[in-house]
Design a protein around this motif. Sequence first.
Motif, PDB file in Angstrom:
ATOM      1  N   CYS A 143     -21.490 -21.544 -38.937  1.00 27.69           N
ATOM      2  CA  CYS A 143     -22.278 -20.518 -38.255  1.00 27.69           C
ATOM      3  C   CYS A 143     -22.065 -19.172 -38.941  1.00 27.69           C
ATOM      4  O   CYS A 143     -20.937 -18.823 -39.298  1.00 27.69           O
ATOM      5  CB  CYS A 143     -21.879 -20.398 -36.785  1.00 27.69           C
ATOM      6  SG  CYS A 143     -22.267 -21.861 -35.801  1.00 27.69           S
ATOM      7  N   TRP A 158     -22.670 -15.107 -38.257  1.00 32.09           N
ATOM      8  CA  TRP A 158     -22.895 -14.257 -37.096  1.00 32.09           C
ATOM      9  C   TRP A 158     -23.441 -12.890 -37.468  1.00 32.09           C
ATOM     10  O   TRP A 158     -23.106 -12.323 -38.512  1.00 32.09           O
ATOM     11  CB  TRP A 158     -21.576 -14.041 -36.340  1.00 32.09           C
ATOM     12  CG  TRP A 158     -20.951 -15.310 -35.873  1.00 32.09           C
ATOM     13  CD1 TRP A 158     -19.967 -16.028 -36.494  1.00 32.09           C
ATOM     14  CD2 TRP A 158     -21.274 -16.027 -34.687  1.00 32.09           C
ATOM     15  NE1 TRP A 158     -19.670 -17.141 -35.774  1.00 32.09           N
ATOM     16  CE2 TRP A 158     -20.447 -17.172 -34.655  1.00 32.09           C
ATOM     17  CE3 TRP A 158     -22.181 -15.817 -33.648  1.00 32.09           C
ATOM     18  CZ2 TRP A 158     -20.504 -18.081 -33.624  1.00 32.09           C
ATOM     19  CZ3 TRP A 158     -22.242 -16.727 -32.615  1.00 32.09           C
ATOM     20  CH2 TRP A 158     -21.405 -17.848 -32.612  1.00 32.09           C
ATOM     21  N   LEU A 208     -18.595 -11.300 -29.951  1.00 34.17           N
ATOM     22  CA  LEU A 208     -18.362 -12.300 -30.991  1.00 34.17           C
ATOM     23  C   LEU A 208     -17.440 -13.412 -30.504  1.00 34.17           C
ATOM     24  O   LEU A 208     -17.664 -14.592 -30.798  1.00 34.17           O
ATOM     25  CB  LEU A 208     -17.778 -11.629 -32.235  1.00 34.17           C
ATOM     26  CG  LEU A 208     -18.758 -10.803 -33.066  1.00 34.17           C
ATOM     27  CD1 LEU A 208     -18.011 -10.011 -34.130  1.00 34.17           C
ATOM     28  CD2 LEU A 208     -19.805 -11.708 -33.717  1.00 34.17           C
TER      29      LEU A 208
END
Length: 334
Positions: free
Chosen positions: A326, A328, A310
Amino acid sequence: MNTGSLELTLAWDGTQIVAAEINSTRPPVARALRGLPLARVVEVVPRLFSLCRHAQGAAARLALLAVRGEQAGIDARIDLGLNIASEAIAEHLYHLLISWPQICGERFRSNPWKDLSSWRKRLQGIGDQATAAALGAEFSNWLEEIPPPQFDDAAAVNAVSLLSQIGVAEWASHIDRADFSELPTFAGQPAETGVLARHAGDPEVAALLASGRRVRARLLARQAELRWLAQGLVDLPRLATLLDAAAVAEGCGLARVETARGTLLHRIEVDGDRVHRYLIVAPTEWNFHPQGAFVREIVGCPAPTRGDALLTAGRLALSLDPCVPCVWKVDDDA
C-alpha cells in the motif's frame, strides 16, 4: 513480475477522515494466459503470484479439470487442501507474530521469526496423516500462548456486508460482468471476504462485530481460523472443504479456493486446447473495491492528528490483508 500496489488517498479535515480513494496498479495478470496451451496453465499460474501460490495453483488445476468434465478425487483434494492450509497458517502467523505487534507498538515474542520459520518447515514436512494429526494437536496447544494485540478500535460508522460462503455452483450466476475481476460485487453490492466472513459466527468474533469493532473482530477471526486449520490437520478431510470446482457452461470451468485472505475464484474458458479467456477474482479486489470494506470503514474515523489518520488507516488495511503493498497519501480537506 511487478505486482503493482494499492494507492490509498485519505482526505483529512484535522479531526477525522472524511473521504478515501483507492487506485490499484495491479497488473491484469490473467490476460497473459489468453492463448496459452492448456497443458501449460498449471505450470504458469503459480509463477504469476508472489503470495498464495499454492492456492492459485490449486484453483488453476481444479478449473482446468472442471472444463474437461473431470473432478479431483477426495485424496487429491485433501492433498491440495493441506497445501492451502499450510500456506494460510504461515500467512496468519506472520501477521499475528510480526505485523500486528509492530503496528501496535507491542513487544515481540522472544524470537517470532524463529517460531514462524519452525512452523513453516514442520508444515512442509508433513508426510502422512499421523504426522499431520500430531502436529495439529501440538499447534492447537501452542496457539493458546498467542494473545491478540491490544489497541483502541473505533466502531465502524459504515460497513459492507460479509461475503456469503457459497459453493462454486452458486458462484456461476454471480460472475456476470466483463469487469467482475476488477470490481467484484455480490448481488450488486461490494462485500467483504476473508476471515471475518468465514468466522463471523464465532461467539467472541460476533460480539465484537455487533459492537462495530471490526478491526479487532478480524484479529479474533484470524485466531479462530488458525484453530480451525489446526483441527483440519487432525482431521484432514475437513481441509478438502477449502476448495471445489465445476463445469459451469460448455468449455467453461470455475474453481473456488478459500485462501488466507478470502475467497479466490478462477474461471477458464477454452477454445480447443488453448485458453480463450481466463478470469481471476482475488480477495484484494473485494476488500479494496472503490466502495468496499476499506473505504466504507475508514470514512468517519476520528483522527486528531495526521499520524493518527495514517495509523488508523494502516491498522484497517492490515486487518483486510491486501496481497500487494500500500502507498499512502493524506490530503488536508479544508
